[in-house]
Design an enzyme around this catalytic site. Sequence first.
Site: not given
Ligand code: 2E4
Ligand code: SF4
Length: 318
Positions: A274, A231, A131, A101
């Site tokens: 996601s 998230n 991440e 992202c």
């Molecule tokens: C990249 C960054 O990071 P998280 O575990 O929330 O990732 P998820 O794949 O559930 O959501 C997309 C994403 C990807 C969020 N932030």
């Molecule tokens: Fe990017 Fe979505 Fe992750 Fe926010 S939640 S950093 S917009 S992938």
Amino acid sequence: MTREKRTLLLAAPRGFCAGVDRAIQIVEKALVKYGAPVYVRHEIVHNRYVVENLEKKGAVFVDELSDVPADVPVIFSAHGVAKSVPAEAEAKKMFFIDATCPLVSKVHREAERHKKDGQEIILIGHKGHPEVIGTMGQLAAGEISLVETVADAENFEPKNIDGKLAYLTQTTLSVDETRDIVATLSRRFPSIAAPKKEDICYATTNRQAAVKELASQCDGILVIGAPNSSNSMRLVEVAKKIGCQHVSLVQRATDIPWDNLQGCQTIGITAGASAPETLVEEVTDAFAKRYDVTIKEVVKTEEHVTFKLPRELENVSE
Ligand code: 2E4
Ligand code: SF4
């Protein structure tokens, strides 16, 4: 027979963010342009339904580059990768596309900038999350210190007592918890440099604000998302903190805890960044099979963010 009534309140915004939408499009368009199989290092986003759908189209998900055969394209997931990953791919002459992202890449660049400016760097985040591994891996091992909690912030000892300090964060943290950690660091190190614009992304911030709004109006909340989705787990925590009685993470309709929700008249539904909208529909359909449902959307903010695709995929139609 009259059926019991239930009100379903859908949080808005919920579900896919611009980074997830872009990452999935990258895999789909790569499959069209290069043909199957296209390999993906790590789940492209943390959702089984998304991953299984892409597998049906010919994507192959692996943990490491060493699992990718020669001469097939490989995509890096939305969560970002350590510098060693593209370096290894280049050394092996692999063809790769980075679906990180852009808002995660922005944090990567901040890490490099702080290093160049001679600042010691703290990353606020959760150990072991991809991440965090990717962001810490932008610099040499030991260059970035991880702080996970207020207690960690209280105990952090800079390497150089007179040195300059800066902090970065994972993009998907709890806004409220991070504020407490930052307050602790700022109290202890008043000149610590903060990100120019906060690293917790717009989608994380907006989904947490929306679920807070819901939680005060509901007896129960369902968060659609995966247990490995940072998230989504933060949405569960935020809803619980507001004091909502029944808060559950559900991956699909089959996970709905009907017994726990028995006495709940108004149920809030949200979805992590996601989780696709199809799964929200699956959940509301399951309620409609049992109850006489009224569905309303509670709009906290509107989002209009989109990200450009990598150049090589820009003109590929699905
Ligand atoms: C990249 C960054 O990071 P998280 O575990 O929330 O990732 P998820 O794949 O559930 O959501 C997309 C994403 C990807 C969020 N932030
Ligand atoms: Fe990017 Fe979505 Fe992750 Fe926010 S939640 S950093 S917009 S992938």
